[in-house]
Design a protein around this motif. Structure first.
Motif, PDB file in Angstrom:
ATOM      1  N   ALA A 103       0.921  -1.174  -0.132  1.00 32.71           N
ATOM      2  CA  ALA A 103      -0.002  -0.085   0.082  1.00 32.71           C
ATOM      3  C   ALA A 103       0.756   1.450  -0.090  1.00 32.71           C
ATOM      4  O   ALA A 103       0.465   2.175  -0.502  1.00 32.71           O
ATOM      5  CB  ALA A 103      -0.928  -0.036   1.172  1.00 32.71           C
ATOM      6  N   ASP A 104       2.176   1.293   0.623  1.00 33.23           N
ATOM      7  CA  ASP A 104       2.889   2.451   0.588  1.00 33.23           C
ATOM      8  C   ASP A 104       3.711   2.633  -0.770  1.00 33.23           C
ATOM      9  O   ASP A 104       3.833   3.912  -0.989  1.00 33.23           O
ATOM     10  CB  ASP A 104       3.986   2.120   1.608  1.00 33.23           C
ATOM     11  N   LEU A 105       3.550   1.921  -1.617  1.00 28.30           N
ATOM     12  CA  LEU A 105       3.957   1.983  -2.868  1.00 28.30           C
ATOM     13  C   LEU A 105       3.148   2.351  -3.969  1.00 28.30           C
ATOM     14  O   LEU A 105       3.318   2.292  -5.373  1.00 28.30           O
ATOM     15  CB  LEU A 105       4.849   0.854  -3.330  1.00 28.30           C
ATOM     16  N   GLN A 106       1.940   2.364  -3.681  1.00 25.97           N
ATOM     17  CA  GLN A 106       0.737   2.469  -4.601  1.00 25.97           C
ATOM     18  C   GLN A 106       0.786   4.095  -5.340  1.00 25.97           C
ATOM     19  O   GLN A 106       0.548   4.024  -6.555  1.00 25.97           O
ATOM     20  CB  GLN A 106      -0.806   2.406  -3.928  1.00 25.97           C
ATOM     21  N   THR A 107       1.053   4.883  -4.769  1.00 24.49           N
ATOM     22  CA  THR A 107       1.205   6.371  -5.173  1.00 24.49           C
ATOM     23  C   THR A 107       2.338   6.955  -4.635  1.00 24.49           C
ATOM     24  O   THR A 107       2.809   6.727  -3.623  1.00 24.49           O
ATOM     25  CB  THR A 107      -0.207   7.257  -5.022  1.00 24.49           C
ATOM     26  N   ARG A 108       2.681   8.064  -5.310  1.00 23.96           N
ATOM     27  CA  ARG A 108       3.534   9.025  -4.683  1.00 23.96           C
ATOM     28  C   ARG A 108       3.267   9.550  -3.546  1.00 23.96           C
ATOM     29  O   ARG A 108       3.982   9.608  -2.275  1.00 23.96           O
ATOM     30  CB  ARG A 108       3.569  10.353  -5.773  1.00 23.96           C
ATOM     31  N   GLU A 109       1.730   9.930  -3.151  1.00 18.25           N
ATOM     32  CA  GLU A 109       1.220  10.306  -1.842  1.00 18.25           C
ATOM     33  C   GLU A 109       1.638   9.349  -0.700  1.00 18.25           C
ATOM     34  O   GLU A 109       1.757   9.783   0.419  1.00 18.25           O
ATOM     35  CB  GLU A 109      -0.018  10.763  -1.931  1.00 18.25           C
ATOM     36  N   THR A 110       1.280   8.033  -1.022  1.00 21.46           N
ATOM     37  CA  THR A 110       1.366   7.254  -0.281  1.00 21.46           C
ATOM     38  C   THR A 110       2.789   6.837   0.487  1.00 21.46           C
ATOM     39  O   THR A 110       3.208   6.443   1.450  1.00 21.46           O
ATOM     40  CB  THR A 110       0.721   5.534  -0.598  1.00 21.46           C
ATOM     41  N   LEU A 111       3.832   6.790  -0.605  1.00 23.73           N
ATOM     42  CA  LEU A 111       5.350   6.789  -0.222  1.00 23.73           C
ATOM     43  C   LEU A 111       5.750   7.811   0.463  1.00 23.73           C
ATOM     44  O   LEU A 111       6.564   7.756   1.524  1.00 23.73           O
ATOM     45  CB  LEU A 111       6.007   6.714  -1.592  1.00 23.73           C
ATOM     46  N   VAL A 112       5.302   9.095   0.293  1.00 18.84           N
ATOM     47  CA  VAL A 112       5.419  10.243   1.100  1.00 18.84           C
ATOM     48  C   VAL A 112       5.135  10.209   2.539  1.00 18.84           C
ATOM     49  O   VAL A 112       5.670  10.334   3.575  1.00 18.84           O
ATOM     50  CB  VAL A 112       5.138  11.673   0.476  1.00 18.84           C
ATOM     51  N   ALA A 138      14.182   4.414 -11.410  1.00 18.46           N
ATOM     52  CA  ALA A 138      14.575   5.179 -10.062  1.00 18.46           C
ATOM     53  C   ALA A 138      13.363   5.488  -9.609  1.00 18.46           C
ATOM     54  O   ALA A 138      12.202   5.852 -10.234  1.00 18.46           O
ATOM     55  CB  ALA A 138      15.424   6.533 -10.636  1.00 18.46           C
ATOM     56  N   ASP A 139      13.131   5.474  -8.114  1.00 14.01           N
ATOM     57  CA  ASP A 139      12.018   5.945  -7.338  1.00 14.01           C
ATOM     58  C   ASP A 139      12.244   7.284  -6.949  1.00 14.01           C
ATOM     59  O   ASP A 139      11.203   7.912  -6.621  1.00 14.01           O
ATOM     60  CB  ASP A 139      11.881   4.814  -6.370  1.00 14.01           C
ATOM     61  N   ILE A 140      13.356   7.683  -6.463  1.00 13.58           N
ATOM     62  CA  ILE A 140      13.751   9.252  -6.043  1.00 13.58           C
ATOM     63  C   ILE A 140      14.879   9.565  -6.828  1.00 13.58           C
ATOM     64  O   ILE A 140      15.823   8.672  -7.145  1.00 13.58           O
ATOM     65  CB  ILE A 140      14.127   8.853  -4.654  1.00 13.58           C
ATOM     66  N   VAL A 141      14.857  10.881  -7.273  1.00 11.16           N
ATOM     67  CA  VAL A 141      15.724  11.376  -7.972  1.00 11.16           C
ATOM     68  C   VAL A 141      16.240  12.772  -7.583  1.00 11.16           C
ATOM     69  O   VAL A 141      15.297  13.627  -7.330  1.00 11.16           O
ATOM     70  CB  VAL A 141      15.574  11.455  -9.440  1.00 11.16           C
ATOM     71  N   VAL A 181      10.068  19.048 -14.134  1.00 12.70           N
ATOM     72  CA  VAL A 181       8.792  18.621 -15.032  1.00 12.70           C
ATOM     73  C   VAL A 181       9.355  17.216 -15.914  1.00 12.70           C
ATOM     74  O   VAL A 181       8.307  16.209 -15.600  1.00 12.70           O
ATOM     75  CB  VAL A 181       8.807  19.673 -15.991  1.00 12.70           C
ATOM     76  N   ALA A 182      10.369  17.113 -16.304  1.00 11.25           N
ATOM     77  CA  ALA A 182      10.828  15.826 -16.588  1.00 11.25           C
ATOM     78  C   ALA A 182      10.674  14.771 -15.714  1.00 11.25           C
ATOM     79  O   ALA A 182      10.626  13.613 -16.200  1.00 11.25           O
ATOM     80  CB  ALA A 182      12.276  15.920 -17.266  1.00 11.25           C
ATOM     81  N   LEU A 183      10.776  14.865 -14.409  1.00  9.85           N
ATOM     82  CA  LEU A 183      10.882  13.756 -13.359  1.00  9.85           C
ATOM     83  C   LEU A 183       9.499  13.650 -12.843  1.00  9.85           C
ATOM     84  O   LEU A 183       9.144  12.853 -12.306  1.00  9.85           O
ATOM     85  CB  LEU A 183      11.731  14.151 -12.287  1.00  9.85           C
ATOM     86  N   ASP A 184       8.514  14.402 -13.519  1.00 11.55           N
ATOM     87  CA  ASP A 184       7.173  14.099 -13.069  1.00 11.55           C
ATOM     88  C   ASP A 184       6.424  13.055 -13.909  1.00 11.55           C
ATOM     89  O   ASP A 184       5.621  13.341 -14.536  1.00 11.55           O
ATOM     90  CB  ASP A 184       6.433  15.482 -13.420  1.00 11.55           C
ATOM     91  N   THR A 185       6.974  11.821 -13.586  1.00 18.03           N
ATOM     92  CA  THR A 185       6.733  10.532 -14.631  1.00 18.03           C
ATOM     93  C   THR A 185       6.824   9.647 -13.631  1.00 18.03           C
ATOM     94  O   THR A 185       7.179   9.480 -12.344  1.00 18.03           O
ATOM     95  CB  THR A 185       7.777  10.718 -15.691  1.00 18.03           C
ATOM     96  N   PRO A 186       5.686   8.553 -14.098  1.00 17.89           N
ATOM     97  CA  PRO A 186       5.748   7.203 -13.304  1.00 17.89           C
ATOM     98  C   PRO A 186       7.057   6.513 -13.270  1.00 17.89           C
ATOM     99  O   PRO A 186       8.088   6.723 -14.126  1.00 17.89           O
ATOM    100  CB  PRO A 186       4.714   6.497 -14.203  1.00 17.89           C
ATOM    101  N   VAL A 187       7.233   5.864 -12.171  1.00 15.63           N
ATOM    102  CA  VAL A 187       8.518   4.994 -12.068  1.00 15.63           C
ATOM    103  C   VAL A 187       8.629   3.906 -13.197  1.00 15.63           C
ATOM    104  O   VAL A 187       7.427   3.202 -13.299  1.00 15.63           O
ATOM    105  CB  VAL A 187       8.785   4.391 -10.589  1.00 15.63           C
ATOM    106  N   GLY A 242       1.528   0.332 -11.042  1.00 14.66           N
ATOM    107  CA  GLY A 242       0.201   1.223 -10.563  1.00 14.66           C
ATOM    108  C   GLY A 242       0.589   2.771 -11.046  1.00 14.66           C
ATOM    109  O   GLY A 242      -0.208   3.630 -10.830  1.00 14.66           O
ATOM    110  N   GLY A 243       1.563   3.085 -11.742  1.00 15.33           N
ATOM    111  CA  GLY A 243       1.765   4.220 -12.138  1.00 15.33           C
ATOM    112  C   GLY A 243       2.327   5.090 -10.906  1.00 15.33           C
ATOM    113  O   GLY A 243       2.252   6.664 -11.133  1.00 15.33           O
ATOM    114  N   ARG A 244       2.817   4.917  -9.712  1.00 20.13           N
ATOM    115  CA  ARG A 244       3.365   5.737  -9.066  1.00 20.13           C
ATOM    116  C   ARG A 244       4.358   6.578  -9.445  1.00 20.13           C
ATOM    117  O   ARG A 244       5.399   6.170 -10.558  1.00 20.13           O
ATOM    118  CB  ARG A 244       3.968   4.812  -7.861  1.00 20.13           C
ATOM    119  N   LYS A 245       4.430   7.771  -9.305  1.00 18.92           N
ATOM    120  CA  LYS A 245       5.438   8.849  -9.933  1.00 18.92           C
ATOM    121  C   LYS A 245       6.707   8.834  -9.252  1.00 18.92           C
ATOM    122  O   LYS A 245       6.658   8.816  -7.870  1.00 18.92           O
ATOM    123  CB  LYS A 245       4.994  10.232  -9.944  1.00 18.92           C
ATOM    124  N   ILE A 246       7.640   9.615  -9.679  1.00 20.57           N
ATOM    125  CA  ILE A 246       9.095   9.321  -9.141  1.00 20.57           C
ATOM    126  C   ILE A 246       9.102  10.771  -8.100  1.00 20.57           C
ATOM    127  O   ILE A 246       8.286  11.611  -8.191  1.00 20.57           O
ATOM    128  CB  ILE A 246      10.115   9.919 -10.231  1.00 20.57           C
TER     129      ILE A 246
END
Length: 251
Positions: free
Chosen positions: A13-22, A109-112, A127-133, A138-142
């Motif tokens: 569940a922590d890896l589902q979205t950028r928000e859950t990872l934060v 990469a998960d974090i850049v 902007v270039a990093l605003d993309t899914p891992v 699930g489409g979680r973003k970097i």
């Protein structure tokens, strides 16, 4: 006598979205990101396995181009080749991150972290990093981070505060040794927190550089969400598990 290294595990569940990872980062901070470049280059695979067995959740890659900083290290190829459940945390210490971002994104990469000092177009890099891992179904973003050298003022961050999830404060200039978290760094972080609050944002905070058993508690007292350490984890004379325990026991 050391105590065991204890890290909050990552759940699906922590890896589902950028928000859950934060949210995971905030829940049981600080988290340790272990610098792979400090390991024996001829045994990276074994080191990664040992870190996983010890409960480490984040693997840190220092990507240096010999231009932005004196050293040169491996890049996207190593990031992509690493087979691991750990988050891939990539620090781009390069002249212009935009030239490296496509390959780093493709490597999973998960974090850049990008340096504002080296970025010709910092906003465009974010902007270039605003993309899914890559490879994450699930489409979680970097998670996007801007890194600041010790001599760089936090005002450099003001124009992009709403485009990042993390800020990384370096206690050591990239590519050089020496240095450690100190009262100057603590003041810089406190000032940044006030600036972020005024802007209505709350990026995660990471501290990188000079982290060993004696300085880890100093960094932890600054209440970051992530602390980066490499050489202290892979130092000779003890196992990685013992080094991890020694590093974090005083915090």
């Amino acid at each position: 006598m050391t105590t065991g290294f204890c890290e909050a595990p990552l759940a699906a569940a922590d890896l589902q979205t950028r928000e859950t990872l934060v949210a995971w980062f905030r829940r049981t901070a600080p988290h340790l990101s272990v610098g792979l470049m400090a390991a024996d280059a001829m045994a990276y695979g074994a080191s990664v396995k040992t870190l996983e067995e010890a409960g480490v959740n984040i693997l840190h890659y220092d990507v240096m181009d010999g231009v932005f900083c004196p050293s040169m290290t491996s890049g996207a190829g190593l990031v992509k080749a690493t087979r691991t459940r750990m988050l891939k945390d990539v620090h781009l210490m390069v002249k212009d991150a935009l030239d490296h971002i496509p390959a780093i994104v493709a490597a999973g990469a998960d974090i850049v972290h990008v340096h504002c000092e080296g970025a010709v177009h910092l906003h465009r890099a974010l902007v270039a990093l605003d993309t899914p891992v890559a490879g994450h179904e699930g489409g979680r973003k970097i998670l996007r981070s801007v890194a600041l050298n010790p001599g760089t003022p936090i005002e450099m961050l003001r124009p992009v505060l709403h485009q990042l999830e993390m800020v990384t404060f370096l206690a050591v200039d990239p590519g050089w040794g020496g240095g450690a978290p100190d009262e100057v760094l603590a003041g810089k972080i406190n000032t940044f927190r006030k600036m972020a609050q005024e802007a209505g944002v709350e990026p995660l905070i990471s501290i990188d550089g000079g982290i060993k058993a004696q300085t880890y508690p100093i960094a932890a007292a600054m209440k970051p969400d992530m602390i980066v350490s490499g050489s202290a984890v892979f130092k000779d004379g003890q196992t990685i598990a013992d080094n991890l325990a020694e590093l974090t026991r005083g915090a």
